[in-house]
Enzyme design. Structure first.
Site, PDB file in Angstrom:
ATOM      1  N   LYS A  36     -12.582  81.913  17.087  1.00  0.00           N
ATOM      2  CA  LYS A  36     -11.910  81.478  18.313  1.00  0.00           C
ATOM      3  C   LYS A  36     -12.921  81.416  19.447  1.00  0.00           C
ATOM      4  O   LYS A  36     -13.640  82.376  19.709  1.00  0.00           O
ATOM      5  CB  LYS A  36     -10.799  82.474  18.662  1.00  0.00           C
ATOM      6  CG  LYS A  36     -10.097  82.174  19.987  1.00  0.00           C
ATOM      7  CD  LYS A  36      -8.842  83.010  20.122  1.00  0.00           C
ATOM      8  CE  LYS A  36      -8.972  84.186  21.064  1.00  0.00           C
ATOM      9  NZ  LYS A  36      -9.032  83.836  22.476  1.00  0.00           N
ATOM     10  N   ASP A  64      -9.581  77.806  22.121  1.00  0.00           N
ATOM     11  CA  ASP A  64      -8.458  78.395  22.875  1.00  0.00           C
ATOM     12  C   ASP A  64      -8.661  78.165  24.369  1.00  0.00           C
ATOM     13  O   ASP A  64      -9.112  79.055  25.089  1.00  0.00           O
ATOM     14  CB  ASP A  64      -8.417  79.902  22.538  1.00  0.00           C
ATOM     15  CG  ASP A  64      -7.272  80.615  23.209  1.00  0.00           C
ATOM     16  OD1 ASP A  64      -6.281  79.948  23.581  1.00  0.00           O
ATOM     17  OD2 ASP A  64      -7.360  81.850  23.361  1.00  0.00           O
ATOM     18  N   LYS A  66      -6.183  76.926  26.550  1.00  0.00           N
ATOM     19  CA  LYS A  66      -4.930  77.149  27.310  1.00  0.00           C
ATOM     20  C   LYS A  66      -4.748  76.136  28.438  1.00  0.00           C
ATOM     21  O   LYS A  66      -4.693  76.487  29.621  1.00  0.00           O
ATOM     22  CB  LYS A  66      -4.887  78.573  27.863  1.00  0.00           C
ATOM     23  CG  LYS A  66      -4.884  79.657  26.787  1.00  0.00           C
ATOM     24  CD  LYS A  66      -4.603  81.022  27.367  1.00  0.00           C
ATOM     25  CE  LYS A  66      -4.520  82.103  26.322  1.00  0.00           C
ATOM     26  NZ  LYS A  66      -5.792  82.450  25.669  1.00  0.00           N
ATOM     27  N   ASP A  69      -1.739  71.144  32.952  1.00  0.00           N
ATOM     28  CA  ASP A  69      -2.026  70.134  33.981  1.00  0.00           C
ATOM     29  C   ASP A  69      -0.993  69.015  33.853  1.00  0.00           C
ATOM     30  O   ASP A  69      -0.058  69.134  33.052  1.00  0.00           O
ATOM     31  CB  ASP A  69      -3.466  69.609  33.790  1.00  0.00           C
ATOM     32  CG  ASP A  69      -4.092  69.194  35.119  1.00  0.00           C
ATOM     33  OD1 ASP A  69      -3.410  68.523  35.915  1.00  0.00           O
ATOM     34  OD2 ASP A  69      -5.271  69.533  35.347  1.00  0.00           O
ATOM     35  N   THR A 120       0.589  88.153  27.647  1.00  0.00           N
ATOM     36  CA  THR A 120       0.956  89.566  27.522  1.00  0.00           C
ATOM     37  C   THR A 120       0.575  90.360  28.764  1.00  0.00           C
ATOM     38  O   THR A 120       1.050  91.470  28.965  1.00  0.00           O
ATOM     39  CB  THR A 120       0.288  90.204  26.277  1.00  0.00           C
ATOM     40  OG1 THR A 120      -1.072  89.766  26.233  1.00  0.00           O
ATOM     41  CG2 THR A 120       0.983  89.803  25.017  1.00  0.00           C
ATOM     42  N   ARG A 216     -12.084  93.286  18.992  1.00  0.00           N
ATOM     43  CA  ARG A 216     -12.826  94.540  19.160  1.00  0.00           C
ATOM     44  C   ARG A 216     -12.858  95.460  17.945  1.00  0.00           C
ATOM     45  O   ARG A 216     -13.905  96.072  17.681  1.00  0.00           O
ATOM     46  CB  ARG A 216     -12.327  95.267  20.419  1.00  0.00           C
ATOM     47  CG  ARG A 216     -12.870  94.601  21.675  1.00  0.00           C
ATOM     48  CD  ARG A 216     -12.129  95.001  22.916  1.00  0.00           C
ATOM     49  NE  ARG A 216     -10.814  94.357  22.961  1.00  0.00           N
ATOM     50  CZ  ARG A 216      -9.990  94.468  23.990  1.00  0.00           C
ATOM     51  NH1 ARG A 216     -10.328  95.215  25.026  1.00  0.00           N
ATOM     52  NH2 ARG A 216      -8.839  93.843  23.966  1.00  0.00           N
TER      53      ARG A 216
HETATM   54  O1  C5P Z   1      -8.674  92.287  19.201  1.00  0.00           O
HETATM   55  P1  C5P Z   1      -9.006  92.075  20.653  1.00  0.00           P
HETATM   56  O2  C5P Z   1      -8.031  92.760  21.571  1.00  0.00           O
HETATM   57  O3  C5P Z   1     -10.425  92.372  20.986  1.00  0.00           O
HETATM   58  O4  C5P Z   1      -8.798  90.488  20.864  1.00  0.00           O
HETATM   59  C1  C5P Z   1      -8.937  89.943  22.116  1.00  0.00           C
HETATM   60  C2  C5P Z   1      -8.751  88.462  22.011  1.00  0.00           C
HETATM   61  O5  C5P Z   1      -7.369  88.120  21.848  1.00  0.00           O
HETATM   62  C3  C5P Z   1      -9.233  87.725  23.256  1.00  0.00           C
HETATM   63  O6  C5P Z   1     -10.000  86.604  22.837  1.00  0.00           O
HETATM   64  C4  C5P Z   1      -7.975  87.318  23.952  1.00  0.00           C
HETATM   65  O7  C5P Z   1      -8.129  86.068  24.613  1.00  0.00           O
HETATM   66  C5  C5P Z   1      -6.988  87.179  22.810  1.00  0.00           C
HETATM   67  N1  C5P Z   1      -5.598  87.303  23.254  1.00  0.00           N
HETATM   68  C6  C5P Z   1      -5.046  88.494  23.652  1.00  0.00           C
HETATM   69  N2  C5P Z   1      -3.748  88.579  24.046  1.00  0.00           N
HETATM   70  C7  C5P Z   1      -3.006  87.493  24.065  1.00  0.00           C
HETATM   71  C8  C5P Z   1      -3.533  86.268  23.675  1.00  0.00           C
HETATM   72  C9  C5P Z   1      -4.847  86.217  23.266  1.00  0.00           C
HETATM   73  O8  C5P Z   1      -5.722  89.493  23.687  1.00  0.00           O
HETATM   74  N3  C5P Z   1      -1.741  87.611  24.409  1.00  0.00           N
END
Ligand code: C5P
Length: 242
Positions: A36, A64, A66, A69, A120, A216
């Site tokens: 991603k 990604d 998002k 517009d 979120t 992470r």
């Molecule tokens: O697993 P981790 O928390 O590190 O993942 C973070 C990734 O998930 C980021 O790239 C973030 O943009 C994406 N993400 C998120 N929550 C969302 C939508 C996408 O954390 N609701």
């Protein structure tokens, strides 16, 4: 086409430089299904990073960005995203069905558009302050479903949602409506970081998730390849019991 277990795993390249991203693309190509690429990395070194993923050739691209517009602008931006040969991309559902339809049309047949329902990071209070009905402030989940319906009606391939919403979304919109699920934390990843509605990889797959965005827990593991292998076997177990 049979899906491989690795195809469930989407690794977000949440890095600020192409060099760091390249390191993880080389390490994890062939072990995850998709990389991603988000706004930060795309703005800084999009062309270079996408080229690296394509050259490695063993994982697809989730761009990604998002979008949000007027329909014609979204449609034209989507044409450019499709030209990068992204497998998936995202658009916000918060504006209008016309914008979502324009996104799907612009993306064409090869790039699949996912709707972002409610971020979120947004609280019920934020929703109310932005002018939405107070019913949604008390129950943001109802807004997630309403926006997923918009995405479905506009022809989007699916939505980004939490692991706790997957089962309901699949029940309402059917198995072919794709669910891309972030906020995944394996039992051994102790830190939930800033993620709130977290689920384990096994639970997400049991609930019907098609793709798990896992950053992470892999990136910060002592051995990222080992972490991916543990996640893969957890997904295999969940699929066997589904
Ligand atoms: O697993 P981790 O928390 O590190 O993942 C973070 C990734 O998930 C980021 O790239 C973030 O943009 C994406 N993400 C998120 N929550 C969302 C939508 C996408 O954390 N609701």
């Amino acid at each position: 086409m049979n899906r491989l277990t690795k195809d469930y795993i989407v690794f977000p390249l949440d890095f600020s430089t192409a060099a760091e991203a390249r390191k993880y693309v080389r390490l994890l190509s062939g072990r995850v299904g998709m990389f991603k690429v988000g706004l930060e990395l795309f703005i800084r070194s999009g062309a270079e990073v996408l080229e690296t993923i394509r050259k490695e050739g063993r994982a697809r691209i989730f761009l990604d960005l998002k979008l949000h517009d007027i329909p014609v602008t979204v449609s034209r931006a989507m044409e450019q995203i499709a030209a990068w040969r992204a497998a998936y991309t995202t658009v916000h559902c918060a504006e209008s069905r016309a914008m979502l339809q324009a996104a799907v049309e612009g993306a064409g047949l090869k790039t699949r558009v996912l709707g972002v329902t409610v971020l979120t990071s947004v609280s019920g209070r934020d929703l109310q302050e932005s002018g939405l009905d107070s019913a949604y402030a008390d129950d943001p989940g109802a807004l997630v479903i309403k926006r997923a319906q918009m995405a479905y009606d506009a022809g989007c391939a699916g939505v980004v949602c939490s692991g706790q919403e997957v089962a309901e979304i699949k029940r309402r919109f059917g198995d072919r409506f794709v669910t891309m699920v972030p906020g995944i934390r394996p039992g051994w990843a102790v830190e939930a970081d800033d993620q709130k509605r977290v689920v384990t990889p096994g639970r997400a797959v049991q609930n019907g998730a098609d793709y798990l965005v896992i950053g992470r827990p892999i990136r910060d593991a002592g051995d990222p390849v080992d972490a991916v292998e543990m996640i893969t076997s957890e997904i295999e177990d969940a699929l066997a019991g589904r």
